[in-house]
Enzyme design. Structure first.
Site, PDB file in Angstrom:
ATOM      1  N   LYS A  19       0.854  -1.186   0.000  1.00  0.00           N
ATOM      2  CA  LYS A  19       0.000   0.000   0.000  1.00  0.00           C
ATOM      3  C   LYS A  19       0.890   1.236   0.000  1.00  0.00           C
ATOM      4  CE  LYS A  19      -1.477   2.668   2.934  1.00  0.00           C
ATOM      5  NZ  LYS A  19      -1.374   3.875   2.069  1.00  0.00           N
ATOM      6  N   GLU A  95       9.906   1.284  10.574  1.00  0.00           N
ATOM      7  CA  GLU A  95      10.919   2.301  10.299  1.00  0.00           C
ATOM      8  C   GLU A  95      10.214   3.631  10.478  1.00  0.00           C
ATOM      9  OE1 GLU A  95      12.899   5.022   9.360  1.00  0.00           O
ATOM     10  OE2 GLU A  95      12.461   4.604   7.259  1.00  0.00           O
ATOM     11  N   CYS A 129      13.688  10.605   6.751  1.00  0.00           N
ATOM     12  CA  CYS A 129      13.772  10.251   8.165  1.00  0.00           C
ATOM     13  C   CYS A 129      15.206  10.324   8.674  1.00  0.00           C
ATOM     14  CB  CYS A 129      13.188   8.863   8.407  1.00  0.00           C
ATOM     15  SG  CYS A 129      13.935   7.568   7.391  1.00  0.00           S
ATOM     16  N   GLU A 226      10.432  16.150  14.045  1.00  0.00           N
ATOM     17  CA  GLU A 226      10.953  16.136  12.688  1.00  0.00           C
ATOM     18  C   GLU A 226      10.526  17.394  11.933  1.00  0.00           C
ATOM     19  OE1 GLU A 226      11.710  12.028  10.588  1.00  0.00           O
ATOM     20  OE2 GLU A 226       9.680  12.076  11.367  1.00  0.00           O
TER      21      GLU A 226
END
Length: 326
Positions: A19, A95, A129, A226
């Site tokens: 997906k 992750e 990331c 982030e």
């Protein structure tokens, strides 16, 4: 992202349902077609795109045929998937988010540190990331590093991909651009200085100026989440112990970067910081042949290397009765 998961799954003999992210479905479809063209049998890799992630993941996680879930994305979504996967005791690889520290010690080669900072920060406009999210610089060299870093960022050309001169493209959507600007605004309000950049680019599109913030307070929100954009907040530390403490002052532990001419110091600091990946005098550390992954709330499991295939297999012990002992 898909190749990191599909390649070891194919090597281990698994069938898969992929997906893709709702904002980037076409590359996944093209990847699946490439796999078919390469000879992968139909039905081994199945791509299901949707504007609703839960609309796909919900039924899949409840299906008794599912054995493994591998996810790349935010930590909050990863936590929800882990909770849902627990119902069928599914094996998981997560992750998740990262707030990578980029630590520059006073004995570092500052020109090489700036070069590495550009690579660690500006890959995919900071939407990665592993992107450096916090620049921790020893006080005695902070001003020089910040000035050189800001000059390199200011020299970048922002524009559309159709222009060959473009070095910095747009962010993924308007929401991402606005979130980045909100973090920058809050940091400046808290006392940081915009050494270069500091705002959206005028005109159509979701562009943001390559930005370096100096004198960022250690409690600024931009250091704790982030950024996912071309913004580099610089803060300072006094001692090696301070650098380690600041680096570990996060719930995340994916990538990290250390710059020093003292190899013993690099080893010493790497042993004490809580990150799954550490770069020594290098702004790019990931390698398809090496394990990729984090600790703490940056995730579970590894992608890349032989460790990746192990994520899609189980260990079976077979005890054999020796017929010659009867």
């Amino acid at each position: 992202m898909a190749t990191r998961k599909v390649a070891p799954a194919v090597a281990a003999g698994c069938t898969m349902v992929l997906k893709p992210a709702k904002l980037t479905p076409l590359t996944a479809q093209y990847f699946a077609k490439t796999m078919l063209d390469a000879g992968l049998p139909a039905g081994v890799l199945n791509v299901v795109a949707s504007s609703s992630a839960s609309g796909i993941s919900g039924p899949l996680l409840k299906d008794s045929r599912l054995r493994k879930v591998s996810f790349t994305g935010s930590t909050p979504v990863g936590k929800r998937l882990l909770a849902d996967a627990a119902q069928n005791v599914l094996r998981t690889s997560m992750e998740l988010g990262g707030i990578a520290p980029f630590i520059v010690f006073e004995d570092a080669d500052l020109d090489k540190a700036v070069e590495g900072a550009m690579a660690a920060k500006m890959r995919n406009m900071g939407e990665a990331c592993t992107a450096a999210n916090r620049f921790l610089v020893q006080e005695s060299v902070a001003q020089e590093f910040t000035q050189k870093f800001a000059a390199a960022m200011a020299a970048l050309t922002t524009g559309r991909g159709t222009d060959p001169a473009t070095q910095v493209g747009p962010l993924i959507d308007a929401g991402a651009r606005d979130d980045v600007h909100a973090l920058v605004t809050a940091a400046v309000d808290a006392g940081a200085t915009a050494v270069t950049g500091g705002g959206p680019v005028d005109g159509p599109g979701y562009f943001y100026q390559p930005t370096v913030l100096g004198n960022v307070p250690n409690n600024a929100a931009i250091l704790g989440q982030e950024i996912f954009g071309p913004v580099a907040p610089v803060t300072t530390f006094g001692t090696e112990e301070d650098a380690i403490r600041l680096a570990n002052a996060s719930e995340y532990g994916l990538a990290s970067y250390l710059y020093s001419r003292d190899f013993n110091r690099l080893l010493r600091v790497a042993d004490q910081i809580e990150f799954g990946m550490v770069g020594f005098n290098a702004g790019v550390t990931s390698n398809a042949a090496a394990p990729f992954g984090g600790v703490k709330q940056s995730g579970l499991g590894r992608e890349g290397g032989t460790e990746a295939i192990a994520e899609y297999t189980t260990t079976q012990y077979i005890g054999i009765n020796d017929p010659y002992t009867d």
